[in-house]
Design a protein around this motif. Sequence first.
Motif, mmCIF file in Angstrom:
data_model
loop_
_atom_site.group_PDB
_atom_site.id
_atom_site.type_symbol
_atom_site.label_atom_id
_atom_site.label_comp_id
_atom_site.label_asym_id
_atom_site.label_seq_id
_atom_site.Cartn_x
_atom_site.Cartn_y
_atom_site.Cartn_z
ATOM 1 N N TRP A 95 -61.596 -79.021 26.459
ATOM 2 C CA TRP A 95 -62.521 -79.917 26.339
ATOM 3 C C TRP A 95 -63.163 -79.579 25.076
ATOM 4 C CZ3 TRP A 95 -67.816 -79.043 25.863
ATOM 5 C CH2 TRP A 95 -69.000 -80.391 25.741
ATOM 6 N N ASP A 105 -76.229 -81.049 29.341
ATOM 7 C CA ASP A 105 -75.627 -81.867 30.256
ATOM 8 C C ASP A 105 -73.966 -82.061 29.900
ATOM 9 O OD1 ASP A 105 -77.935 -82.355 31.879
ATOM 10 O OD2 ASP A 105 -78.211 -84.279 30.940
ATOM 11 N N ALA A 106 -73.848 -82.222 28.993
ATOM 12 C CA ALA A 106 -72.418 -82.395 28.735
ATOM 13 C C ALA A 106 -71.489 -81.220 28.792
ATOM 14 C CB ALA A 106 -72.211 -82.678 27.064
ATOM 15 N N ASN A 108 -72.193 -79.019 31.274
ATOM 16 C CA ASN A 108 -72.390 -78.644 32.526
ATOM 17 C C ASN A 108 -71.152 -79.652 33.005
ATOM 18 O OD1 ASN A 108 -74.248 -77.075 33.887
ATOM 19 N ND2 ASN A 108 -75.933 -78.186 33.057
ATOM 20 N N GLN A 109 -70.989 -80.813 32.603
ATOM 21 C CA GLN A 109 -70.112 -81.822 33.097
ATOM 22 C C GLN A 109 -68.666 -81.155 32.788
ATOM 23 O OE1 GLN A 109 -71.160 -85.679 31.709
ATOM 24 N NE2 GLN A 109 -73.008 -85.847 32.950
ATOM 25 N N GLN A 112 -67.685 -78.604 35.084
ATOM 26 C CA GLN A 112 -67.456 -78.975 36.375
ATOM 27 C C GLN A 112 -66.053 -79.487 36.564
ATOM 28 O OE1 GLN A 112 -70.627 -81.651 37.459
ATOM 29 N NE2 GLN A 112 -72.125 -79.907 37.211
ATOM 30 N N GLN A 113 -65.582 -80.163 35.448
ATOM 31 C CA GLN A 113 -64.372 -80.902 35.485
ATOM 32 C C GLN A 113 -63.209 -80.083 35.136
ATOM 33 O OE1 GLN A 113 -64.789 -84.338 32.969
ATOM 34 N NE2 GLN A 113 -66.390 -85.109 34.111
#
Length: 114
Positions: A95, A105-106, A108-109, A112-113
């Motif tokens: 990513w 937040d970005a 963290n996301q 998680q992915q």
Amino acid sequence: MTDFKELQTKEELEQMWKRSTEKPVLVLKHSTTCPISAEAFKQYQAFLESGADPAEAYLVKVIESRDLSNQLAEETGVKHESPQLFLLQDNHVRWHTSHSAITEDAINQALQQA
């Protein structure tokens, strides 16, 4: 809290890639003269201070370590931007994002992915 390590040598960059085979790695390309980069750096620090991350964290100062910044762009195959954040795992870019899209937040996301 996770601290970041500033990459300053090609050997450190090589070691960072090796570490990506053991756990996820975050790398922020940061300009010390840019206000947008300063905000991205604050978001990166907030994420690291949250203690929620399973990743190792690194920083490349794009002006002070231009050769390293260019090498990272070449090795990832991702056009240089600043600020720019990468999530690396198993020697691959999982990513990346840049500018104001670099948020706690970005990150963290993305983790998680991964």
